[in-house]
Design a protein around this motif. Structure first.
Motif, mmCIF file in Angstrom:
data_model
loop_
_atom_site.group_PDB
_atom_site.id
_atom_site.type_symbol
_atom_site.label_atom_id
_atom_site.label_comp_id
_atom_site.label_asym_id
_atom_site.label_seq_id
_atom_site.Cartn_x
_atom_site.Cartn_y
_atom_site.Cartn_z
ATOM 1 N N GLY A 139 0.805 -1.204 0.000
ATOM 2 C CA GLY A 139 0.000 0.000 0.000
ATOM 3 C C GLY A 139 0.842 1.259 0.000
ATOM 4 O O GLY A 139 2.077 1.208 -0.117
ATOM 5 N N PRO A 140 0.206 2.432 0.145
ATOM 6 C CA PRO A 140 0.925 3.705 0.109
ATOM 7 C C PRO A 140 2.081 3.747 1.098
ATOM 8 O O PRO A 140 1.941 3.363 2.257
ATOM 9 C CB PRO A 140 -0.166 4.717 0.487
ATOM 10 C CG PRO A 140 -1.443 4.057 0.059
ATOM 11 C CD PRO A 140 -1.246 2.603 0.310
ATOM 12 N N THR A 141 3.241 4.198 0.620
ATOM 13 C CA THR A 141 4.466 4.162 1.424
ATOM 14 C C THR A 141 5.264 5.429 1.187
ATOM 15 O O THR A 141 5.354 5.916 0.052
ATOM 16 C CB THR A 141 5.328 2.944 1.042
ATOM 17 O OG1 THR A 141 4.521 1.763 1.040
ATOM 18 C CG2 THR A 141 6.480 2.769 2.016
ATOM 19 N N ASN A 142 5.867 5.959 2.259
ATOM 20 C CA ASN A 142 6.684 7.159 2.079
ATOM 21 C C ASN A 142 8.083 6.786 1.584
ATOM 22 O O ASN A 142 8.483 5.613 1.573
ATOM 23 C CB ASN A 142 6.746 7.986 3.369
ATOM 24 C CG ASN A 142 7.399 7.238 4.521
ATOM 25 O OD1 ASN A 142 8.333 6.458 4.333
ATOM 26 N ND2 ASN A 142 6.923 7.476 5.739
ATOM 27 N N ALA A 143 8.824 7.798 1.178
ATOM 28 C CA ALA A 143 10.137 7.573 0.583
ATOM 29 C C ALA A 143 11.109 6.932 1.562
ATOM 30 O O ALA A 143 11.899 6.046 1.196
ATOM 31 C CB ALA A 143 10.698 8.891 0.068
ATOM 32 N N LYS A 144 11.057 7.349 2.819
ATOM 33 C CA LYS A 144 11.969 6.801 3.820
ATOM 34 C C LYS A 144 11.769 5.295 3.979
ATOM 35 O O LYS A 144 12.743 4.525 4.008
ATOM 36 C CB LYS A 144 11.762 7.500 5.151
ATOM 37 C CG LYS A 144 12.659 7.009 6.271
ATOM 38 C CD LYS A 144 12.395 7.758 7.569
ATOM 39 C CE LYS A 144 13.258 7.224 8.707
ATOM 40 N NZ LYS A 144 12.978 7.939 9.987
ATOM 41 N N ASP A 145 10.530 4.857 4.076
ATOM 42 C CA ASP A 145 10.257 3.435 4.257
ATOM 43 C C ASP A 145 10.572 2.632 2.998
ATOM 44 O O ASP A 145 11.008 1.478 3.083
ATOM 45 C CB ASP A 145 8.798 3.229 4.660
ATOM 46 C CG ASP A 145 8.514 3.738 6.067
ATOM 47 O OD1 ASP A 145 9.481 3.935 6.821
ATOM 48 O OD2 ASP A 145 7.326 3.954 6.393
ATOM 49 N N LEU A 146 10.361 3.239 1.839
ATOM 50 C CA LEU A 146 10.718 2.547 0.597
ATOM 51 C C LEU A 146 12.223 2.320 0.525
ATOM 52 O O LEU A 146 12.684 1.226 0.161
ATOM 53 C CB LEU A 146 10.261 3.373 -0.611
ATOM 54 C CG LEU A 146 8.777 3.305 -0.973
ATOM 55 C CD1 LEU A 146 8.440 4.346 -2.040
ATOM 56 C CD2 LEU A 146 8.402 1.908 -1.476
#
Length: 385
Positions: A139-146
């Motif tokens: 699902g939707p993920t921010n850049a840091k977690d990606l």
């Protein structure tokens, strides 16, 4: 040949950019001017406040993240815009594809120089596939977690070896930028405040309703026609600059839509063939616009509304800061004092009535901001005082 005076161009600007008459909706504004500058996260909100009575930040958030009728996308001049979702296919073909090609080429070159890969195309394709796979599964993920989850986004490069402004810089954010400008992923809900940008990335195909593809000629003609309706009459240099293309591209677009050459106080310009009616002079008006507002940044040739104030309200790279307007021209800037109150900083005498009107607008903006501090990403010399 039809002649357009400076006063008439200013009258057109006032009405067509909703500065003397309020717009009906958020989508109405974004659609009329093609898109709202969004490189500075606060800009689209403040641009809409200036044009829409009763506007709240929740109004724009609802269109972006709930109804999804608007979307943030990298396009003209490698600038981030807020555009109508149904216009995205046109913008993708007419502007974003050019930016995407440049971003991909530079990213691959930098990755190869950094020794991260030998086959840059395969490296970038693998990283893109990994991002899309992760988003589909999680699902939707921010850049840091990606970047934490995907080794394909690892790696750094030094943009200026040996220079004080150089240093190891992660390539992961640029991979996400390359994917987004190509149209594979889009900025979903924002985890930050409305004055900051911390998007959750989502696959475009899952976020927006799929649209039919358009060819380059159709997209170019449609967008330039709409732009000229809002910003025209304008010079061919204005068209070239605004869309970030070549003079050849701009001239062909003007031919495709049958634009007619007109006189702009001695300079050649172009207008739509059915847009020659005389623009009535509006009632006196004033406005406080944010940094990088679409009107402030609307033309390459700006003297007709900027006058002698360029060095005070634009930085050295051509980025416009917050501005104060009276009757179609920039007369100063605005900023906030230590207590957060909006104050107008004039560069000329605008008269008692206009000065009072600007002060009322400043008081209204102070109340609307309710303690929020605005820090323009590209402050002008005047707004920094």
């Amino acid at each position: 040949m039809r002649n357009f005076t400076v006063d008439e161009r200013r009258a057109r600007l006032a009405r067509r950019h909703f500065l003397c008459e309020q717009a009906e909706s958020v989508r109405d504004v974004a659609g009329r001017v093609v898109g709202l500058h969004t490189t500075d996260p606060a800009t689209p909100y403040l641009s809409l406040w200036a044009r829409l009575a009763g506007f709240t930040t929740a109004d724009l958030d609802a269109e972006l993240y709930e109804r999804r009728t608007l979307v943030k996308h990298l396009a003209m001049r490698r600038t981030l815009w807020t555009v109508r979702a149904e216009d995205l296919p046109l913008i993708q073909v007419a502007a974003s594809d050019r930016v995407a090609d440049n971003e991909r080429r530079r990213l691959i070159a930098d990755a190869q120089k950094a020794g991260l890969c030998e086959d840059g195309d395969a490296w970038l394709d693998a990283a893109g596939a990994a991002v899309l796979r992760h988003l589909a599964e999680n699902g939707p993920t921010n850049a840091k977690d990606l970047r934490a989850a995907l080794p394909e986004l690892a790696g750094t490069w030094d943009p200026a070896p040996g220079k004080r402004w150089g240093g190891e810089t992660p390539l992961g954010p640029r991979i996400l930028t390359a994917l987004s400008v190509r149209g594979d992923i889009v900025r979903g809900p924002n985890e930050g405040k409305w004055t900051t940008s911390r998007p959750l990335w989502v696959p475009t195909a899952e976020w927006l309703v799929p649209a039919d593809a358009v060819d380059e000629e159709t997209a170019r003609a449609a967008l330039v026609r709409r732009w000229l309706a809002a910003f025209g009459p304008a010079t061919v240099t204005d068209v070239k600059w605004w869309f970030g293309h070549t003079l050849t591209w701009a001239r062909q677009a003007l031919r495709d839509i049958g634009a007619v050459e007109v006189d702009l106080d001695g300079a050649p310009g172009f207008a739509l063939p059915d847009d020659f009616d005389v623009e009535p002079e509006p009632e006196p008006w004033c406005a406080l616009l944010p940094g990088l507002d679409v009107t402030t940044m609307g033309w390459f040739d700006r003297d007709w509304y900027l006058g002698p104030h360029r060095s005070q309200v634009f930085d050295r790279n051509g980025n416009g800061g917050p501005t104060a307007w009276c009757d179609g021209r920039i007369v100063g800037a605005w900023g906030q004092d230590d207590d957060g109150r909006v104050e107008v900083r004039l560069l000329e005498d605008v008269g008692r009535c206009a000065h009072k009107a600007l002060q009322r607008r400043a008081d209204e903006l102070t109340e609307w901001l309710d303690g929020v501090r605005i820090s323009p990403r590209f402050p002008s010399p005047l707004s920094k005082r």
